[in-house]
Design an enzyme around this catalytic site. Structure first.
Site, PDB file in Angstrom:
ATOM      1  N   GLU A 317       0.823  -1.217   0.000  1.00 51.23           N
ATOM      2  CA  GLU A 317       0.000   0.000   0.000  1.00 51.23           C
ATOM      3  C   GLU A 317       0.855   1.266   0.000  1.00 51.23           C
ATOM      4  O   GLU A 317       0.819   2.041   0.953  1.00 51.23           O
ATOM      5  CB  GLU A 317      -0.906  -0.004   1.238  1.00 51.23           C
ATOM      6  CG  GLU A 317      -1.836  -1.191   1.292  1.00 51.23           C
ATOM      7  CD  GLU A 317      -2.573  -1.327   2.617  1.00 51.23           C
ATOM      8  OE1 GLU A 317      -3.625  -1.974   2.627  1.00 51.23           O
ATOM      9  OE2 GLU A 317      -2.079  -0.805   3.637  1.00 51.23           O
ATOM     10  N   GLY A 319       1.863   4.995  -0.497  1.00 53.80           N
ATOM     11  CA  GLY A 319       1.175   6.267  -0.691  1.00 53.80           C
ATOM     12  C   GLY A 319       2.198   7.338  -1.020  1.00 53.80           C
ATOM     13  O   GLY A 319       2.317   7.805  -2.159  1.00 53.80           O
ATOM     14  N   ARG A 320       2.994   7.687  -0.009  1.00 56.76           N
ATOM     15  CA  ARG A 320       3.993   8.738  -0.148  1.00 56.76           C
ATOM     16  C   ARG A 320       4.944   8.502  -1.322  1.00 56.76           C
ATOM     17  O   ARG A 320       5.288   9.441  -2.041  1.00 56.76           O
ATOM     18  CB  ARG A 320       4.807   8.787   1.159  1.00 56.76           C
ATOM     19  CG  ARG A 320       5.855   9.853   1.222  1.00 56.76           C
ATOM     20  CD  ARG A 320       6.782   9.630   2.425  1.00 56.76           C
ATOM     21  NE  ARG A 320       6.106   9.116   3.576  1.00 56.76           N
ATOM     22  CZ  ARG A 320       5.729   9.841   4.628  1.00 56.76           C
ATOM     23  NH1 ARG A 320       5.979  11.124   4.674  1.00 56.76           N
ATOM     24  NH2 ARG A 320       5.110   9.271   5.650  1.00 56.76           N
ATOM     25  N   CYS A 392       0.456  32.741  12.544  1.00 56.72           N
ATOM     26  CA  CYS A 392       0.801  33.362  13.820  1.00 56.72           C
ATOM     27  C   CYS A 392       1.377  32.359  14.802  1.00 56.72           C
ATOM     28  O   CYS A 392       0.798  32.122  15.862  1.00 56.72           O
ATOM     29  CB  CYS A 392      -0.442  34.026  14.396  1.00 56.72           C
ATOM     30  SG  CYS A 392      -0.397  35.770  14.070  1.00 56.72           S
ATOM     31  N   TYR A 422       0.766  13.994   1.977  1.00 56.77           N
ATOM     32  CA  TYR A 422       0.509  14.485   3.333  1.00 56.77           C
ATOM     33  C   TYR A 422       0.754  15.982   3.488  1.00 56.77           C
ATOM     34  O   TYR A 422       1.146  16.447   4.559  1.00 56.77           O
ATOM     35  CB  TYR A 422       1.324  13.678   4.363  1.00 56.77           C
ATOM     36  CG  TYR A 422       1.085  12.191   4.245  1.00 56.77           C
ATOM     37  CD1 TYR A 422      -0.156  11.640   4.534  1.00 56.77           C
ATOM     38  CD2 TYR A 422       2.084  11.321   3.780  1.00 56.77           C
ATOM     39  CE1 TYR A 422      -0.390  10.279   4.399  1.00 56.77           C
ATOM     40  CE2 TYR A 422       1.853   9.964   3.637  1.00 56.77           C
ATOM     41  CZ  TYR A 422       0.614   9.448   3.949  1.00 56.77           C
ATOM     42  OH  TYR A 422       0.383   8.099   3.805  1.00 56.77           O
TER      43      TYR A 422
HETATM   44  N1  LLP Z   1      -1.338   1.574   4.583  1.00 50.07           N
HETATM   45  C1  LLP Z   1      -1.790   1.916   5.799  1.00 50.07           C
HETATM   46  C2  LLP Z   1      -2.616   0.980   6.544  1.00 50.07           C
HETATM   47  C3  LLP Z   1      -1.463   3.162   6.338  1.00 50.07           C
HETATM   48  O1  LLP Z   1      -1.912   3.493   7.536  1.00 50.07           O
HETATM   49  C4  LLP Z   1      -0.660   4.056   5.595  1.00 50.07           C
HETATM   50  C5  LLP Z   1      -0.311   5.369   6.119  1.00 50.07           C
HETATM   51  C6  LLP Z   1      -0.220   3.657   4.326  1.00 50.07           C
HETATM   52  C7  LLP Z   1      -0.573   2.399   3.851  1.00 50.07           C
HETATM   53  C8  LLP Z   1       0.613   4.546   3.447  1.00 50.07           C
HETATM   54  O2  LLP Z   1       1.828   4.867   4.003  1.00 50.07           O
HETATM   55  P1  LLP Z   1       2.933   5.603   3.089  1.00 50.07           P
HETATM   56  O3  LLP Z   1       3.369   4.631   2.022  1.00 50.07           O
HETATM   57  O4  LLP Z   1       2.286   6.797   2.503  1.00 50.07           O
HETATM   58  O5  LLP Z   1       3.998   5.958   4.042  1.00 50.07           O
HETATM   59  N2  LLP Z   1       0.899  11.951   7.865  1.00 50.07           N
HETATM   60  C9  LLP Z   1       2.106  11.167   8.025  1.00 50.07           C
HETATM   61  C10 LLP Z   1       1.959   9.797   7.481  1.00 50.07           C
HETATM   62  C11 LLP Z   1       0.766   9.071   8.018  1.00 50.07           C
HETATM   63  C12 LLP Z   1       0.647   7.734   7.417  1.00 50.07           C
HETATM   64  C13 LLP Z   1      -0.630   7.104   7.773  1.00 50.07           C
HETATM   65  N3  LLP Z   1      -0.802   5.805   7.210  1.00 50.07           N
HETATM   66  C14 LLP Z   1       3.266  11.911   7.364  1.00 50.07           C
HETATM   67  O6  LLP Z   1       3.038  12.975   6.821  1.00 50.07           O
HETATM   68  O7  LLP Z   1       4.405  11.451   7.410  1.00 50.07           O
END
Ligand code: LLP
Length: 464
Positions: A317, A319-320, A392, A422
């Site tokens: 999965e 995302g980033r 601010c 994000y």
């Molecule tokens: N799968 C699940 C179950 C997740 O909870 C997440 C991210 C992903 C996949 C995707 O993770 P990635 O490949 O994008 O790292 N706001 C935080 C990151 C929160 C991630 C939440 N879950 C940041 O800006 O670093």
């Protein structure tokens, strides 16, 4: 490499910034791996897919998230190609809008959503429901009902209440729910505490060590309306090394094997979650999807062989790693200030027209970013600078430490790479600053895919 140790250029330690930051020989040059593939500088002006940021700023204003569409699509495809026998779910929480959902569908990936809102965006984009997975530690009855009604391909169960809700809903609707059970492997990923999700003391998943995971699996198997596909484990985000995945995979596969043997069922799937890190600054060195795939597939093959069970179909999965590098944020400089530091050193503060409302990550996770002067070349000496926003709060930092030309001034454009994940998805209206637009660029054409908020938008909610 563009940089060398800060030495003769910057005599005083206070001017050097953190240990990892290097003063560039030429502050106009880009560090290529921090930028989307079509980004370069032409006579000092940043361009993306043939569009100059001068034109983009004139047409769309600032701040704007500028997204290289081909880069986003290429990274999505790259995961599918690196993991040909796995199901790749793009984690929409990184950045989801109707356009990106369509691109993900077109590139043949699946989609992970974690709220009813994300599901609604996916459906608006006509994303095939069978290719959607629904996550969330507190899914409401309404969210589960919608997911079942439209026929999502999988629901990742995260609580006992959810099993009960699904039991009732599947009976009521006369459908079967394909589910995975999310487990916590007890692994501390080497990342920020708030984005590490597989150690025991947090809200996600069922603990393997405490036996909760096994109990949850038994509860699921006892429900005729639920079809158990397998286990799910996500150990955290912005991870660079496969060690954590290895330990987690071993623990989860041990449970997977025990369940198959003891309970006499076959679990056809195994979801390893996301969390693949990207480069925000020169201190980050992420692995390629190919290297990740090689490492992760070997771990799973070896473990399954050792435990004498068939290799399940894998899902991941990311995302980033798909959205993050595709985008930079374009800001306009408004004010500058030089502040004296201890020991006679100084720091330049450069204020831009956005800040923690368009990128909360520095304030929330102490995240580091980099940036470049995007609107012109400069031969002024590189000067340690801090790029800050217009909110601010003194913690309203966009780029904590970067060497920028010392003559950066009001009206200049700055670009911050790696803001595709994000940032817009975590954007707020703090201080009633309208949220920035997202502009996608491809083949010399730029188009708004998420428009800028206006003051009128503020009053559509504030009804007086
Ligand atoms: N799968 C699940 C179950 C997740 O909870 C997440 C991210 C992903 C996949 C995707 O993770 P990635 O490949 O994008 O790292 N706001 C935080 C990151 C929160 C991630 C939440 N879950 C940041 O800006 O670093």
């Amino acid at each position: 490499m563009r940089s060398h140790e800060a030495g003769a250029l910057h005599g005083q330690a206070g001017d050097r910034g953190p240990g990892w930051l290097r003063a560039p020989e030429n502050a106009n040059e880009l560090v290529p791996h921090l930028w989307a593939s079509s980004v370069s500088k032409v006579d000092g002006v940043l361009t993306v897919a043939g569009e100059s940021v001068l034109d983009l700023a004139a047409e769309f204003g600032t701040p704007t998230y500028v997204l290289d569409e081909d880069d986003f699509r290429r990274r999505a495809r790259g995961f599918n190609e690196a993991f040909p026998d796995a199901d790749v779910f793009y984690a929409g929480k990184a950045f989801l809008c109707v356009a990106t959902a369509r691109w993900i569908a077109e590139e043949g990936l699946n989609l992970d959503v974690c709220t009813g809102g994300e599901l609604a965006v996916a459906l608006k984009a006509e994303f095939p429901p069978a290719r959607i997975g629904l996550h969330g530690n507190n899914k409401s009855v309404a969210e589960l009902r919608r997911a079942l009604e439209v026929g999502v391909g999988r629901i990742i169960i995260d609580s006992i209440e959810e099993i009960e809700r699904l039991r009732d809903l599947t009976a009521e609707l006369g459908v079967t729910a394909p589910v995975l059970v999310r487990v916590t492997a007890g692994v501390e990923a080497h990342t920020h505490e708030y984005i590490s999700t597989s150690h025991e003391d947090q809200k996600f998943g069922f603990s393997i060590t405490g036996g909760d995971a096994r109990d949850a699996v038994k509860r699921v198997l006892a429900e005729p309306g639920l079809k158990l596909l397998g286990l799910h484990s996500h150990i955290g985000s912005q991870i660079f090394v496969t060690d954590g995945f290895e330990v987690a995979a071993r623990r989860v596969l041990r449970l997977h094997a025990d369940i198959e043997k003891e309970l006499g069922v076959t679990l056809p799937e195994f979801d390893l979650g996301g969390g693949f890190g990207i480069a925000y600054t020169t201190q980050d060195d992420p692995s390629s999807p190919e290297d990740l795939a090689r490492g992760m597939l070997k771990i799973v093959d070896d473990e399954c062989a050792a435990m004498g069970v068939a290799v399940p179909r894998l899902s991941i999965e990311p995302g980033r790693a798909i959205a993050g590098p595709s985008t930079f944020t374009l800001y306009e400089v408004g004010t500058t200030k030089t502040v004296a530091l201890d020991g006679g050193a100084s720091r330049r503060y450069v204020s831009v027209d956005g800040g923690m409302s368009d990128n909360i990550r520095p304030a929330l996770y102490s995240a580091d970013y980099s940036c470049t002067l995007a609107s012109r070349a400069s031969d002024a000496p590189a000067t340690l600078s801090r790029v800050v926003g217009k909110h601010c709060e003194s913690g309203d930092i966009v780029v904590k430490d970067e060497f920028l030309p010392g003559d950066v001034r009001a009206g200049d454009l700055l670009a911050v790479p790696g803001t595709g994940a994000y940032c817009r998805s975590l954007a707020s209206n703090y201080n009633h600053v309208p949220r920035a637009a997202v502009v996608a660029v491809r083949d010399g054409e730029a188009r708004v895919i998420v428009r800028r908020e206006t003051e009128d938008d503020l009053f559509t909610l504030d009804v007086g």
